[in-house]
Design a protein around this motif. Structure first.
Motif, PDB file in Angstrom:
ATOM      1  N   GLU A   1       4.792   9.480  -7.868  1.00 14.83           N
ATOM      2  CA  GLU A   1       5.974   9.845  -8.655  1.00 14.83           C
ATOM      3  C   GLU A   1       5.748   9.653 -10.154  1.00 14.83           C
ATOM      4  O   GLU A   1       6.610   9.986 -10.955  1.00 14.83           O
ATOM      5  CB  GLU A   1       7.182   9.005  -8.213  1.00 14.83           C
ATOM      6  CG  GLU A   1       7.696   9.347  -6.850  1.00 14.83           C
ATOM      7  CD  GLU A   1       8.278  10.741  -6.778  1.00 14.83           C
ATOM      8  OE1 GLU A   1       9.083  11.125  -7.667  1.00 14.83           O
ATOM      9  OE2 GLU A   1       7.943  11.465  -5.825  1.00 14.83           O
ATOM     10  N   GLY A   2       4.606   9.063 -10.517  1.00 11.12           N
ATOM     11  CA  GLY A   2       4.336   8.802 -11.930  1.00 11.12           C
ATOM     12  C   GLY A   2       5.216   7.707 -12.495  1.00 11.12           C
ATOM     13  O   GLY A   2       5.451   7.640 -13.706  1.00 11.12           O
ATOM     14  N   SER A   3       5.701   6.832 -11.650  1.00 11.21           N
ATOM     15  CA  SER A   3       6.607   5.766 -12.073  1.00 11.21           C
ATOM     16  C   SER A   3       5.832   4.641 -12.757  1.00 11.21           C
ATOM     17  O   SER A   3       4.701   4.341 -12.400  1.00 11.21           O
ATOM     18  CB  SER A   3       7.361   5.212 -10.859  1.00 11.21           C
ATOM     19  OG  SER A   3       8.141   4.113 -11.241  1.00 11.21           O
ATOM     20  N   ALA A   4       6.481   4.008 -13.706  1.00  8.91           N
ATOM     21  CA  ALA A   4       5.888   2.859 -14.386  1.00  8.91           C
ATOM     22  C   ALA A   4       6.153   1.570 -13.612  1.00  8.91           C
ATOM     23  O   ALA A   4       5.643   0.517 -13.964  1.00  8.91           O
ATOM     24  CB  ALA A   4       6.466   2.731 -15.789  1.00  8.91           C
ATOM     25  N   GLU A   5       6.959   1.668 -12.543  1.00  8.04           N
ATOM     26  CA  GLU A   5       7.265   0.487 -11.742  1.00  8.04           C
ATOM     27  C   GLU A   5       6.003  -0.017 -11.047  1.00  8.04           C
ATOM     28  O   GLU A   5       5.052   0.726 -10.850  1.00  8.04           O
ATOM     29  CB  GLU A   5       8.337   0.816 -10.684  1.00  8.04           C
ATOM     30  CG  GLU A   5       9.643   1.285 -11.259  1.00  8.04           C
ATOM     31  CD  GLU A   5      10.348   0.233 -12.103  1.00  8.04           C
ATOM     32  OE1 GLU A   5      10.125  -0.977 -11.909  1.00  8.04           O
ATOM     33  OE2 GLU A   5      11.130   0.623 -12.971  1.00  8.04           O
ATOM     34  N   THR A   6       6.028  -1.272 -10.674  1.00  8.99           N
ATOM     35  CA  THR A   6       4.897  -1.880  -9.975  1.00  8.99           C
ATOM     36  C   THR A   6       5.422  -2.670  -8.784  1.00  8.99           C
ATOM     37  O   THR A   6       6.635  -2.901  -8.655  1.00  8.99           O
ATOM     38  CB  THR A   6       4.111  -2.832 -10.889  1.00  8.99           C
ATOM     39  OG1 THR A   6       4.962  -3.935 -11.219  1.00  8.99           O
ATOM     40  CG2 THR A   6       3.623  -2.135 -12.143  1.00  8.99           C
TER      41      THR A   6
ATOM     42  N   ASP B   1       0.829  -1.203   0.000  1.00  8.84           N
ATOM     43  CA  ASP B   1       0.000   0.000   0.000  1.00  8.84           C
ATOM     44  C   ASP B   1       0.866   1.258   0.000  1.00  8.84           C
ATOM     45  O   ASP B   1       0.693   2.151  -0.832  1.00  8.84           O
ATOM     46  CB  ASP B   1      -0.940   0.008   1.204  1.00  8.84           C
ATOM     47  CG  ASP B   1      -1.818   1.256   1.227  1.00  8.84           C
ATOM     48  OD1 ASP B   1      -2.595   1.453   0.267  1.00  8.84           O
ATOM     49  OD2 ASP B   1      -1.715   2.031   2.192  1.00  8.84           O
ATOM     50  N   CYS B   2       1.807   1.342   0.917  1.00 12.52           N
ATOM     51  CA  CYS B   2       2.675   2.524   0.996  1.00 12.52           C
ATOM     52  C   CYS B   2       3.505   2.681  -0.279  1.00 12.52           C
ATOM     53  O   CYS B   2       3.638   3.781  -0.821  1.00 12.52           O
ATOM     54  CB  CYS B   2       3.598   2.435   2.210  1.00 12.52           C
ATOM     55  SG  CYS B   2       2.745   2.672   3.782  1.00 12.52           S
ATOM     56  N   PHE B   3       4.065   1.570  -0.749  1.00 17.75           N
ATOM     57  CA  PHE B   3       4.930   1.643  -1.919  1.00 17.75           C
ATOM     58  C   PHE B   3       4.158   1.997  -3.185  1.00 17.75           C
ATOM     59  O   PHE B   3       4.604   2.819  -3.986  1.00 17.75           O
ATOM     60  CB  PHE B   3       5.701   0.336  -2.096  1.00 17.75           C
ATOM     61  CG  PHE B   3       6.843   0.463  -3.056  1.00 17.75           C
ATOM     62  CD1 PHE B   3       7.984   1.160  -2.701  1.00 17.75           C
ATOM     63  CD2 PHE B   3       6.772  -0.098  -4.308  1.00 17.75           C
ATOM     64  CE1 PHE B   3       9.045   1.300  -3.599  1.00 17.75           C
ATOM     65  CE2 PHE B   3       7.816   0.026  -5.207  1.00 17.75           C
ATOM     66  CZ  PHE B   3       8.955   0.724  -4.852  1.00 17.75           C
TER      67      PHE B   3
ATOM     68  N   ARG C   1      13.119  -2.840  -2.337  1.00 18.05           N
ATOM     69  CA  ARG C   1      12.591  -1.478  -2.389  1.00 18.05           C
ATOM     70  C   ARG C   1      13.565  -0.428  -1.864  1.00 18.05           C
ATOM     71  O   ARG C   1      13.674   0.650  -2.443  1.00 18.05           O
ATOM     72  CB  ARG C   1      11.236  -1.413  -1.679  1.00 18.05           C
ATOM     73  CG  ARG C   1      10.200  -2.164  -2.498  1.00 18.05           C
ATOM     74  CD  ARG C   1       8.853  -2.236  -1.849  1.00 18.05           C
ATOM     75  NE  ARG C   1       8.012  -3.088  -2.693  1.00 18.05           N
ATOM     76  CZ  ARG C   1       6.841  -3.545  -2.362  1.00 18.05           C
ATOM     77  NH1 ARG C   1       6.303  -3.223  -1.185  1.00 18.05           N
ATOM     78  NH2 ARG C   1       6.160  -4.309  -3.183  1.00 18.05           N
ATOM     79  N   VAL C   2      14.282  -0.732  -0.809  1.00 18.00           N
ATOM     80  CA  VAL C   2      15.269   0.222  -0.301  1.00 18.00           C
ATOM     81  C   VAL C   2      16.316   0.479  -1.373  1.00 18.00           C
ATOM     82  O   VAL C   2      16.625   1.625  -1.698  1.00 18.00           O
ATOM     83  CB  VAL C   2      15.935  -0.285   1.002  1.00 18.00           C
ATOM     84  CG1 VAL C   2      17.094   0.613   1.397  1.00 18.00           C
ATOM     85  CG2 VAL C   2      14.919  -0.356   2.120  1.00 18.00           C
ATOM     86  N   GLU C   3      16.847  -0.592  -1.923  1.00 20.31           N
ATOM     87  CA  GLU C   3      17.866  -0.486  -2.974  1.00 20.31           C
ATOM     88  C   GLU C   3      17.333   0.306  -4.176  1.00 20.31           C
ATOM     89  O   GLU C   3      18.019   1.171  -4.719  1.00 20.31           O
ATOM     90  CB  GLU C   3      18.274  -1.902  -3.387  1.00 20.31           C
ATOM     91  CG  GLU C   3      19.321  -1.977  -4.457  1.00 20.31           C
ATOM     92  CD  GLU C   3      19.601  -3.430  -4.817  1.00 20.31           C
ATOM     93  OE1 GLU C   3      19.677  -3.703  -6.039  1.00 20.31           O
ATOM     94  OE2 GLU C   3      19.728  -4.272  -3.915  1.00 20.31           O
ATOM     95  N   TRP C   4      16.114   0.011  -4.600  1.00 16.17           N
ATOM     96  CA  TRP C   4      15.521   0.700  -5.749  1.00 16.17           C
ATOM     97  C   TRP C   4      15.336   2.186  -5.461  1.00 16.17           C
ATOM     98  O   TRP C   4      15.662   3.032  -6.300  1.00 16.17           O
ATOM     99  CB  TRP C   4      14.189   0.061  -6.122  1.00 16.17           C
ATOM    100  CG  TRP C   4      13.549   0.694  -7.319  1.00 16.17           C
ATOM    101  CD1 TRP C   4      13.816   0.417  -8.629  1.00 16.17           C
ATOM    102  CD2 TRP C   4      12.556   1.731  -7.322  1.00 16.17           C
ATOM    103  NE1 TRP C   4      13.051   1.210  -9.451  1.00 16.17           N
ATOM    104  CE2 TRP C   4      12.268   2.032  -8.668  1.00 16.17           C
ATOM    105  CE3 TRP C   4      11.892   2.426  -6.335  1.00 16.17           C
ATOM    106  CZ2 TRP C   4      11.338   2.999  -9.036  1.00 16.17           C
ATOM    107  CZ3 TRP C   4      10.964   3.397  -6.692  1.00 16.17           C
ATOM    108  CH2 TRP C   4      10.702   3.672  -8.038  1.00 16.17           C
ATOM    109  N   LEU C   5      14.825   2.524  -4.290  1.00 10.01           N
ATOM    110  CA  LEU C   5      14.614   3.935  -3.936  1.00 10.01           C
ATOM    111  C   LEU C   5      15.932   4.703  -3.941  1.00 10.01           C
ATOM    112  O   LEU C   5      15.997   5.825  -4.453  1.00 10.01           O
ATOM    113  CB  LEU C   5      13.942   4.049  -2.566  1.00 10.01           C
ATOM    114  CG  LEU C   5      12.485   3.625  -2.528  1.00 10.01           C
ATOM    115  CD1 LEU C   5      12.027   3.399  -1.091  1.00 10.01           C
ATOM    116  CD2 LEU C   5      11.599   4.643  -3.227  1.00 10.01           C
ATOM    117  N   HIS C   6      16.986   4.096  -3.412  1.00  8.80           N
ATOM    118  CA  HIS C   6      18.296   4.758  -3.421  1.00  8.80           C
ATOM    119  C   HIS C   6      18.835   4.872  -4.848  1.00  8.80           C
ATOM    120  O   HIS C   6      19.344   5.937  -5.229  1.00  8.80           O
ATOM    121  CB  HIS C   6      19.288   4.015  -2.527  1.00  8.80           C
ATOM    122  CG  HIS C   6      19.096   4.274  -1.075  1.00  8.80           C
ATOM    123  ND1 HIS C   6      19.360   5.495  -0.476  1.00  8.80           N
ATOM    124  CD2 HIS C   6      18.640   3.465  -0.083  1.00  8.80           C
ATOM    125  CE1 HIS C   6      19.094   5.429   0.807  1.00  8.80           C
ATOM    126  NE2 HIS C   6      18.644   4.214   1.082  1.00  8.80           N
ATOM    127  N   SER C   7      18.714   3.811  -5.636  1.00  6.07           N
ATOM    128  CA  SER C   7      19.257   3.841  -6.998  1.00  6.07           C
ATOM    129  C   SER C   7      18.536   4.864  -7.875  1.00  6.07           C
ATOM    130  O   SER C   7      19.124   5.420  -8.803  1.00  6.07           O
ATOM    131  CB  SER C   7      19.194   2.454  -7.648  1.00  6.07           C
ATOM    132  OG  SER C   7      17.862   2.103  -7.969  1.00  6.07           O
TER     133      SER C   7
END
Length: 137
Positions: A61-66, A52-54, A75-81
């Motif tokens: 952010e309008g991201s195409a990620e799911t 839910d939060c993610f 998720r931590v790694e992705w947010l930092h990258s």
């Protein structure tokens, strides 16, 4: 660990006692944020990366990620990258602040001058990465 934005948990932990205090005529409620219970909201197991939060974040952010393309363990790694770490913490902070303001409004319908106070040492406004939840309170 339950999502810190889970309203059912807050109903039992905060709303119910606050409404009881207001109904009984108490002036307010002091919330003592213990670091062993909140982990100062630091990254890792104490920080929420539930779907839910993610999802709310990637949509904002309008991201195409799911959720499927960025599993919880990454998720931590992705947010930092993606240089989105601070933005994620800010969204959690804003959502929690709004949730708490809604709770306060409910309590103040009973007692308009009801005071919520909190104490947590070592937190400064610039310390979003360690206190997004406490700063929202």
């Amino acid at each position: 660990m339950a999502c810190p934005l889970e309203e059912r948990v807050l109903e039992q932990w905060l709303v119910k006692p606050a409404l009881e205090c207001a109904t009984e005529g108490s002036d307010g409620l002091l919330i003592d944020w213990e670091p062993y219970a909140t982990g100062f909201d630091s990254a890792g197991s104490w920080l929420c990366f539930c779907d839910d939060c993610f999802v709310k974040f990637i949509q904002s952010e309008g991201s195409a990620e799911t959720v499927e393309t960025v599993p919880a363990s990454k998720r931590v790694e992705w947010l930092h990258s993606e240089d989105l770490w601070e933005a994620y913490l800010q969204l959690l902070h804003d959502r929690y602040r709004d949730l708490l303001q809604g709770i306060a409004a409910r309590v103040r319908e009973i007692k308009p001058d009801f005071i919520f106070s909190t104490y947590c040492p070592f937190i400064t406004p610039e310390w979003l990465s360690q206190g997004w939840r406490i700063l929202a309170a």
